[in-house]
Write a protein that holds these residues in place. Structure first.
Motif, mmCIF file in Angstrom:
data_model
loop_
_atom_site.group_PDB
_atom_site.id
_atom_site.type_symbol
_atom_site.label_atom_id
_atom_site.label_comp_id
_atom_site.label_asym_id
_atom_site.label_seq_id
_atom_site.Cartn_x
_atom_site.Cartn_y
_atom_site.Cartn_z
ATOM 1 N N ILE A 26 0.831 -1.210 0.000
ATOM 2 C CA ILE A 26 0.000 0.000 0.000
ATOM 3 C C ILE A 26 0.863 1.256 0.000
ATOM 4 C CG2 ILE A 26 -1.671 1.325 1.362
ATOM 5 C CD1 ILE A 26 -2.880 -1.437 2.186
ATOM 6 N N ALA A 29 2.239 1.815 -3.427
ATOM 7 C CA ALA A 29 1.164 2.227 -4.329
ATOM 8 C C ALA A 29 0.724 3.664 -4.083
ATOM 9 C CB ALA A 29 -0.022 1.278 -4.193
ATOM 10 N N GLU A 30 0.619 4.050 -2.819
ATOM 11 C CA GLU A 30 0.205 5.426 -2.514
ATOM 12 C C GLU A 30 1.137 6.437 -3.147
ATOM 13 O OE1 GLU A 30 -2.099 4.937 1.746
ATOM 14 O OE2 GLU A 30 0.062 5.274 1.774
ATOM 15 N N PRO A 34 -0.984 4.505 -7.687
ATOM 16 C CA PRO A 34 -2.211 4.506 -6.887
ATOM 17 C C PRO A 34 -3.445 3.940 -7.590
ATOM 18 C CG PRO A 34 -1.767 6.710 -7.680
ATOM 19 C CD PRO A 34 -0.598 5.854 -8.113
ATOM 20 N N GLN A 35 -3.303 2.762 -8.158
ATOM 21 C CA GLN A 35 -4.464 2.084 -8.731
ATOM 22 C C GLN A 35 -5.194 1.340 -7.606
ATOM 23 O OE1 GLN A 35 -3.822 0.297 -12.753
ATOM 24 N NE2 GLN A 35 -1.661 0.638 -12.192
ATOM 25 N N PRO A 36 -6.525 1.242 -7.685
ATOM 26 C CA PRO A 36 -7.303 0.667 -6.587
ATOM 27 C C PRO A 36 -6.852 -0.731 -6.140
ATOM 28 C CG PRO A 36 -8.761 1.729 -8.147
ATOM 29 C CD PRO A 36 -7.381 1.742 -8.764
ATOM 30 N N HIS A 38 -3.997 -1.931 -5.959
ATOM 31 C CA HIS A 38 -2.750 -1.857 -5.199
ATOM 32 C C HIS A 38 -2.963 -1.171 -3.845
ATOM 33 C CE1 HIS A 38 -0.821 -3.168 -8.787
ATOM 34 N NE2 HIS A 38 -0.762 -1.994 -9.388
ATOM 35 N N LEU A 39 -4.105 -0.533 -3.670
ATOM 36 C CA LEU A 39 -4.355 0.267 -2.469
ATOM 37 C C LEU A 39 -5.356 -0.346 -1.487
ATOM 38 C CD1 LEU A 39 -4.657 3.733 -4.231
ATOM 39 C CD2 LEU A 39 -2.812 3.002 -2.694
ATOM 40 N N ASP A 40 -6.331 -1.067 -2.015
ATOM 41 C CA ASP A 40 -7.427 -1.537 -1.171
ATOM 42 C C ASP A 40 -7.878 -2.911 -1.638
ATOM 43 O OD1 ASP A 40 -9.771 -1.977 0.233
ATOM 44 O OD2 ASP A 40 -10.805 -0.194 -0.526
ATOM 45 N N SER A 43 -11.527 -3.250 -2.752
ATOM 46 C CA SER A 43 -12.081 -2.494 -3.880
ATOM 47 C C SER A 43 -12.628 -3.456 -4.934
ATOM 48 C CB SER A 43 -10.994 -1.610 -4.511
ATOM 49 O OG SER A 43 -10.053 -2.418 -5.209
ATOM 50 N N LEU A 52 -5.764 -7.762 -2.883
ATOM 51 C CA LEU A 52 -4.685 -6.779 -3.009
ATOM 52 C C LEU A 52 -3.481 -7.389 -3.715
ATOM 53 C CD1 LEU A 52 -3.886 -3.851 -2.035
ATOM 54 C CD2 LEU A 52 -2.728 -5.008 -0.139
ATOM 55 N N SER A 55 2.170 -3.597 -7.068
ATOM 56 C CA SER A 55 2.478 -3.009 -8.372
ATOM 57 C C SER A 55 3.642 -3.756 -9.004
ATOM 58 C CB SER A 55 2.864 -1.538 -8.165
ATOM 59 O OG SER A 55 3.452 -1.010 -9.332
#
Length: 156
Positions: A26, A29-30, A34-36, A38-40, A43, A52, A55
Motif C-alpha cells: 500500500i 502504491a500510494e 495509486p491504482q485501486p 494496489h491500495l485496497d 475495492s 490486493l 504493483s
C-alpha cells in the motif's frame, strides 16, 4: 569485488528470500502507482484480481534491492544502459515470499571502452510456491579487473 571476468556465462546468483507485507504494498502504491487494486484489497478492482496485489514496479524495486544485496554492491558495476524486458506473470500478494535467480547470459567486452564489458542478465522471480511472478532481462556494464591482460572474448 566481482569484476567482468567473474561473470562467466551460466553463473547464477540467488536472490532473497524477501517477505512482502500489506503495508509496504500500500505504501508503494500510494506514492508511485495509486491504482485501486494496489491500495485496497476490498475495492471492486481488487476483487477482480483476487485481492490486493503489488504493483509491477514495486516488484522491480524489490528485485533491485535483492540484486544489490546478492552481488551488485560487491561488484565493479557501472550501471546499466536500460532493461530489455520485464514480464509480470502472476500477482505478488501480501505475505508472499519473493525469491529469485539471476543467471549470466552472454557477455562481451566493449570495443569503444575495453576497460569494461557488457553482461547480459536473465532473472526469474518466484513466490514461496515456486510460481514465476516476474522475469527480467537486461545488460549491465561491468569493469574488467585486468583489461590489459584479458583476452578470452573478442571486443565487439
Amino acid at each position: 569485488m566481482l569484476a567482468y571476468e567473474d561473470f562467466t556465462v551460466g553463473r547464477q546468483f540467488q536472490l532473497g528470500p524477501r517477505r512482502v507485507t500489506t503495508e509496504e504494498i500500500i505504501a508503494f502504491a500510494e506514492e508511485f502507482d495509486p491504482q485501486p487494486f494496489h491500495l485496497d484489497g476490498d475495492s471492486e478492482q481488487a476483487r477482480q484480481t483476487g485481492g490486493l496485489i503489488a504493483s509491477g514496479w514495486h516488484i522491480c524495486g524489490l528485485f533491485m534491492a535483492m540484486a544489490c544485496e546478492a552481488f551488485i554492491n560487491n561488484s565493479l558495476s557501472d550501471g546499466a544502459p536500460g532493461v530489455e524486458e520485464v514480464r509480470w506473470m502472476k500477482p505478488l500478494r501480501p505475505r508472499d515470499t519473493l525469491s529469485g535467480v539471476v543467471t549470466v547470459g552472454e557477455r562481451r567486452v566493449s570495443r569503444s571502452r575495453p576497460s569494461r564489458g557488457f553482461v547480459q542478465f536473465e532473472t526469474n522471480l518466484t513466490n514461496q510456491s515456486g510460481e514465476t511472478i516476474a522475469s527480467l532481462r537486461y545488460p549491465a556494464m561491468v569493469r574488467l579487473r585486468n583489461p590489459e591482460n584479458f583476452s578470452d572474448d573478442a571486443a565487439s
